[in-house]
Scaffold this motif. Structure first.
Motif, short mmCIF file in Angstrom:
data_model
loop_
_atom_site.label_atom_id
_atom_site.label_comp_id
_atom_site.label_asym_id
_atom_site.label_seq_id
_atom_site.Cartn_x
_atom_site.Cartn_y
_atom_site.Cartn_z
N ALA A 357 0.84 -1.21 0.00
CA ALA A 357 0.00 0.00 0.00
C ALA A 357 0.87 1.25 0.00
O ALA A 357 0.57 2.23 -0.70
N LYS A 358 1.96 1.22 0.76
CA LYS A 358 2.86 2.38 0.82
C LYS A 358 3.51 2.62 -0.54
O LYS A 358 3.60 3.77 -1.00
N MET A 359 3.93 1.54 -1.21
CA MET A 359 4.54 1.69 -2.53
C MET A 359 3.56 2.29 -3.52
O MET A 359 3.90 3.21 -4.28
N PHE A 360 2.32 1.78 -3.53
CA PHE A 360 1.30 2.29 -4.46
C PHE A 360 1.00 3.76 -4.17
O PHE A 360 0.80 4.56 -5.09
N GLU A 361 0.96 4.11 -2.89
CA GLU A 361 0.67 5.49 -2.49
C GLU A 361 1.78 6.44 -2.95
O GLU A 361 1.51 7.54 -3.42
N ILE A 362 3.03 5.98 -2.83
CA ILE A 362 4.18 6.80 -3.27
C ILE A 362 4.06 7.09 -4.77
O ILE A 362 4.23 8.24 -5.20
N LEU A 363 3.77 6.07 -5.56
CA LEU A 363 3.65 6.26 -7.00
C LEU A 363 2.45 7.16 -7.34
O LEU A 363 2.53 7.99 -8.26
N ALA A 364 1.37 7.00 -6.61
CA ALA A 364 0.18 7.83 -6.86
C ALA A 364 0.48 9.31 -6.60
O ALA A 364 0.05 10.18 -7.37
N LYS A 365 1.23 9.59 -5.53
CA LYS A 365 1.53 10.98 -5.16
C LYS A 365 2.38 11.68 -6.20
O LYS A 365 2.33 12.91 -6.32
N ILE A 366 3.20 10.90 -6.93
CA ILE A 366 4.01 11.53 -7.98
C ILE A 366 3.39 11.31 -9.37
O ILE A 366 4.04 11.45 -10.39
N LYS A 367 2.09 10.93 -9.34
CA LYS A 367 1.25 10.83 -10.54
C LYS A 367 1.81 9.84 -11.58
O LYS A 367 1.84 10.12 -12.78
N ILE A 368 2.26 8.69 -11.09
CA ILE A 368 2.72 7.62 -11.98
C ILE A 368 1.71 6.49 -11.95
O ILE A 368 1.41 5.94 -10.89
N ASN A 369 1.17 6.15 -13.12
CA ASN A 369 0.16 5.10 -13.21
C ASN A 369 0.80 3.72 -13.21
O ASN A 369 1.84 3.49 -13.84
N ILE A 370 0.18 2.78 -12.49
CA ILE A 370 0.64 1.39 -12.44
C ILE A 370 -0.14 0.58 -13.46
O ILE A 370 -1.36 0.54 -13.44
N GLU A 371 0.58 -0.09 -14.37
CA GLU A 371 -0.07 -0.88 -15.42
C GLU A 371 -0.22 -2.34 -15.05
O GLU A 371 -1.17 -3.00 -15.47
N MET A 372 0.73 -2.89 -14.31
CA MET A 372 0.67 -4.28 -13.88
C MET A 372 1.32 -4.37 -12.49
O MET A 372 2.20 -3.58 -12.16
N ILE A 373 0.89 -5.37 -11.71
CA ILE A 373 1.43 -5.57 -10.37
C ILE A 373 1.74 -7.05 -10.19
O ILE A 373 0.97 -7.92 -10.60
#
Length: 405
Positions: A357-373
């Motif tokens: 959750a922390k990793m996803f939140e970090i990426l969200a805050k810098i506006k980077i979209n996740i395509e696959m996990i």
């Protein structure tokens, strides 16, 4: 008197001055009474230069002929190193992989070692010689030359260390050891003094270029002590060891970045039993390894399936995937080479909730979209667009405080 297997990468033997420097280092070990088997890669960018020659002719070369060509690079470097040691007054002898009995299967460009007949190496060691072996290569039972895949010299070294029951395997490279992140991108990333086989395996498979994945797997299987260090100075590097209790408290040990993957998406796939098996079985039959796979939830009996492969396999994978898509009545096959994989690795993640959750939140805050996990017990990986890769690496490294551990 201990037996040490050393491996020197292409950057360590990139030119004559560096070969002379390696010869002096090897000679120093011999003076101390150690028996030495030295595995050497091709000089500098030789392998890439040979590939450029091939691809100037065709984008789909015969893999057998590719192995014939690429295996020549190491023959040059082992002979030059032997000559440099002779000049220093030491007895040394160079061999190809075939000459020292490295027997592989027939999977060209990615061959797997079946066995090693070390009789010739042991014979020369008994004579007091330094044995120099061409890395990255072997031979089939039918006498065809094969190569072991990118970074295959690491595998040659670890396999020889196991076969010869060496006391230590040293992997010499152009960096000081294993770092918490790529120091070329994250300048404040720190060297890790000790790392477990499991963590090193994850980091290697997720993009850390210090060691080849298969070599780490073999090291773990046989508990071979591996020391990753720089060939440019004498500082201690990183020891790869079994899991240490103190490591359990460290949540994230490293952050890796891999830009060497391509995402392939099959659109409008019929959602019925056996379709995924049919797709990936056919891809596997072409010796292409698929990594991350994502299938969308279907509400209409039609779905999309995305997966990643290494860039060198992309053309082959796209070709077979389009053929499969046509047979099963699927839609368009889309290739996206502009992706990157960002990953965090650490044994401590097993017992610490909320890391993903922390990793996803970090990426969200810098506006980077996740395509696959993709996740495992000790790693979390996200596929993102390549243009954001280095920014993501720096921010995740800092926010997790990786180099403070």
């Amino acid at each position: 008197m201990s037996l040490i297997v050393q491996k020197y990468g292409g950057s360590s033997v990139a030119n004559i001055e560096r070969i002379k420097s390696v010869a002096k280092r090897v000679a120093g070990y011999r003076k101390k009474g150690h028996k030495l088997v030295v595995v050497v890669s091709a000089l500098g960018d030789t392998t890439d230069e040979l590939l450029d020659l091939v691809y100037s002719i065709t984008k789909e070369p015969s893999e057998r002929e590719l192995d014939m060509l690429l295996s020549t690079g190491e023959q040059v470097s082992v002979a030059l190193l032997a000559i440099a040691l002779h000049k220093l007054g030491f007895e040394a002898i160079s061999f190809t992989g075939a000459q020292v009995g490295i027997i592989t299967d027939a999977t060209h460009t990615k061959a797997r070692i079946l066995k090693i007949n070390a009789d010739r190496i042991n014979e020369e060691l008994r004579k007091g010689k330094i044995v120099i072996v061409a890395g990255f290569q072997g031979i089939t039972l039918n006498q065809d030359i094969t190569t072991l895949g990118r970074g295959g010299s690491d595998l040659t070294a670890v396999a020889l260390a196991q076969t010869l029951k060496a006391d230590l395997c040293e992997i010499y490279t152009d960096v000081e050891g294993v770092f918490a992140a790529d120091p070329r991108i994250v300048r404040k990333a720190k060297k890790i003094d000790q790392i477990s086989y499991d963590e090193m395996l994850e980091m290697a498979s997720l993009g850390a270029q210090v060691m080849q994945v298969r070599s780490v797997e073999m090291g773990k299987r046989f508990n071979i002590p591996i020391h990753v260090r720089s060939s440019f100075h004498k500082k201690e590097g990183t020891m790869i060891i079994k899991e240490a209790k103190s490591m359990e408290e460290v949540v994230v040990r490293g952050v890796t970045l891999n830009k060497n993957e391509t995402k392939i998406t099959i659109c409008d796939v019929p959602d019925r039993p056996g379709i995924a098996a049919k797709i990936f079985k056919k891809i596997a039959e072409t010796n292409v390894s698929v990594d991350m796979i994502v299938q969308n939830v279907s509400h209409t009996r039609i779905t999309d399936i995305s997966f990643t492969v290494v860039k060198s396999d992309a053309a082959k994978a796209v070709k077979i995937t389009r053929r499969i898509a046509s047979r099963i009545g699927a839609g368009e096959v889309i290739e996206d080479p502009d992706i990157a994989r960002i990953s965090i690795v650490g044994l401590g993640m097993k017992s610490h909730p909320g890391v993903a959750a922390k990793m996803f939140e970090i990426l969200a805050k810098i506006k980077i979209n996740i395509e696959m996990i993709s996740t495992s017990e000790i790693s979390i990986s996200c596929i993102i667009q390549k243009k954001f890769a280095e920014k993501a690496l720096k921010v995740i490294h800092d926010k997790f405080g990786v180099s403070k551990n």
